[in-house]
Design a protein around this motif. Structure first.
Motif, short mmCIF file in Angstrom:
data_model
loop_
_atom_site.label_atom_id
_atom_site.label_comp_id
_atom_site.label_asym_id
_atom_site.label_seq_id
_atom_site.Cartn_x
_atom_site.Cartn_y
_atom_site.Cartn_z
N HIS A 347 0.84 -1.20 0.00
CA HIS A 347 0.00 0.00 0.00
C HIS A 347 0.87 1.25 0.00
O HIS A 347 0.61 2.22 -0.74
CB HIS A 347 -0.92 -0.01 1.22
N ALA A 348 1.93 1.25 0.81
CA ALA A 348 2.82 2.41 0.88
C ALA A 348 3.55 2.62 -0.45
O ALA A 348 3.69 3.75 -0.93
CB ALA A 348 3.83 2.22 2.01
N TRP A 349 4.02 1.54 -1.07
CA TRP A 349 4.70 1.66 -2.37
C TRP A 349 3.72 2.10 -3.46
O TRP A 349 4.08 2.87 -4.35
CB TRP A 349 5.34 0.32 -2.74
N ALA A 350 2.48 1.60 -3.39
CA ALA A 350 1.48 2.01 -4.37
C ALA A 350 1.20 3.50 -4.27
O ALA A 350 1.03 4.19 -5.29
CB ALA A 350 0.20 1.21 -4.17
N LYS A 351 1.13 4.01 -3.05
CA LYS A 351 0.90 5.44 -2.88
C LYS A 351 2.06 6.25 -3.47
O LYS A 351 1.85 7.30 -4.10
CB LYS A 351 0.71 5.77 -1.40
N HIS A 352 3.28 5.77 -3.28
CA HIS A 352 4.43 6.46 -3.86
C HIS A 352 4.35 6.46 -5.39
O HIS A 352 4.61 7.49 -6.03
CB HIS A 352 5.72 5.78 -3.42
#
Length: 377
Positions: A347-352
């Motif tokens: 989720h964090a990488w997708a947001k980036h």
């Protein structure tokens, strides 16, 4: 139309899968539990394995020790890297070296290309501008002074900037042209301040004040920045696709095992419909990605410039990756936020990635401008 990949492209995928097979997304501390960066450097052992598998030189000509493949091959490998959240500057270094080779003239850059292909030299690109919203080429000015160029300006959120050996910086001139300056780490007049991404990885704010760059380190060929920017963007779409596919796989596995009322939740219509919608998103992301990568790799003509296909790929990737991870979190329930489970990292990488690609509305506007400027009749 034949959408199958070539034997060489398929071989690159197999090599990538072999290298990434041993990579764990949980190899560094969780960004949710870490105040600063999750690590001080990217994954150097993995970088060495990529070099040994000749995956850092995919786009380089055979004369430079490369495989002579195209953007499609690079995107196939990036797709595999995103499945495991590989912490390496594969996109940035590969795209930068490809641009140097294409527009810089191979004779002048032979040593740099060879070292980068062997993994001895790491390149990155300042592609986010001053704020992350303005064009990167407008954030830095370049003026000639004798045999050198003088650069001034600020680039934000430069990936792997504190670890790379060279940063490729687009800058605009008084003649309203864009040049690419290759700035080595520690160069006088270039200061990098640490920034932290949503992934917990280190980014860099690059501040240039009267930085003098020798003319031999500057590429002023027309179209160089535009081509590099499109390749970086398309590669980011490939990362979004690979990440989204892995997230949907994790969601399928979880909902097939999680039971309510004596049945796996995957058998519930509401769950199946949401998963099916996200599958459609991924297939659209895939189709538009390959179209954009094919246009960049072949230079084929079309009704619109290649930027039109890149814009369409960005629209689907930026919206699609967000929808996929949001649905995954919803279907996982509270388990999706468990820091001992890898979904929160995805989720964090997708947001980036979503922030890197920018809002779909902006890409739709750019596509509209292209449609207005080019007759499709």
């Amino acid at each position: 139309m034949d959408f199958t990949f070539t034997e060489e492209q398929q071989a690159a995928v197999e090599a990538a899968r072999a290298v990434f097979a041993g990579v764990s997304p949980d190899g560094v501390p969780s960004p949710a539990l870490t105040a600063g960066a999750v690590a001080e450097d990217f994954d150097r052992p993995l970088w060495a394995k990529l070099a040994d598998a000749d995956l850092l030189s995919l786009l380089l000509d055979e004369d430079a020790g490369g495989a002579g493949l195209d953007a499609v091959a690079l995107c196939l490998v990036l797709r595999e890297s995103a499945r495991v959240l590989a912490r390496v500057p594969l996109l940035e270094s590969s795209a930068a070296t490809a641009a140097v080779q294409r527009f810089g003239g191979t004779e002048a850059w032979t040593e740099l290309l060879a070292r980068a292909g062997r993994g001895e030299l790491v390149l990155t690109v300042a592609a986010n501008g001053r704020t992350g919203h303005d064009p990167a080429e407008r954030a830095v000015t370049a003026r000639q002074d004798g045999t050198a160029w003088v650069l001034d300006g600020v680039q934000t959120a430069v990936p792997w900037a504190l670890d790379a050996d060279v940063v490729v910086v687009p800058a605009h001139t008084d003649a309203d042209r864009t040049v690419l300056a290759l700035i080595p780490r520690g160069h006088e007049g270039a200061v990098i301040a640490e920034q932290i991404s949503t992934t917990g990885e280190r980014l860099g704010e690059l501040r240039l004040e009267n930085a003098r760059i020798a003319s031999r380190e500057v590429i002023d060929a027309p179209g160089a920045w535009e081509w590099l920017r499109d390749l970086l963007t398309t590669g980011t779409c490939a990362l979004a696709l690979g990440l989204g596919e892995e997230v949907l796989r994790m969601t399928s596995a979880y909902t097939s095992k999680r039971e309510q009322f004596g049945f796996p939740v995957a058998t519930f219509q509401a769950v199946a419909v949401q998963a099916a919608d996200r599958y459609i998103d991924l297939r659209a992301m895939e189709a538009t990605l390959w179209q954009a990568a094919w246009r960049i790799g072949t230079g084929a003509d079309g009704a619109l410039p290649a930027g039109g296909d890149v814009a369409v790929a960005k629209i689907w990737a930026s919206e699609g990756v967000r929808r996929v991870v949001q649905t995954a979190q919803h279907l996982h329930g509270g388990f999706g936020a468990d820091t001992e489970y890898a979904l929160h990292r995805y989720h964090a990488w997708a947001k980036h990635l979503e922030l890197s690609l920018g809002p779909a509305a902006a890409h739709e506007e750019a596509l509209g401008d292209l449609l207005a400027a080019h007759s499709l009749g």
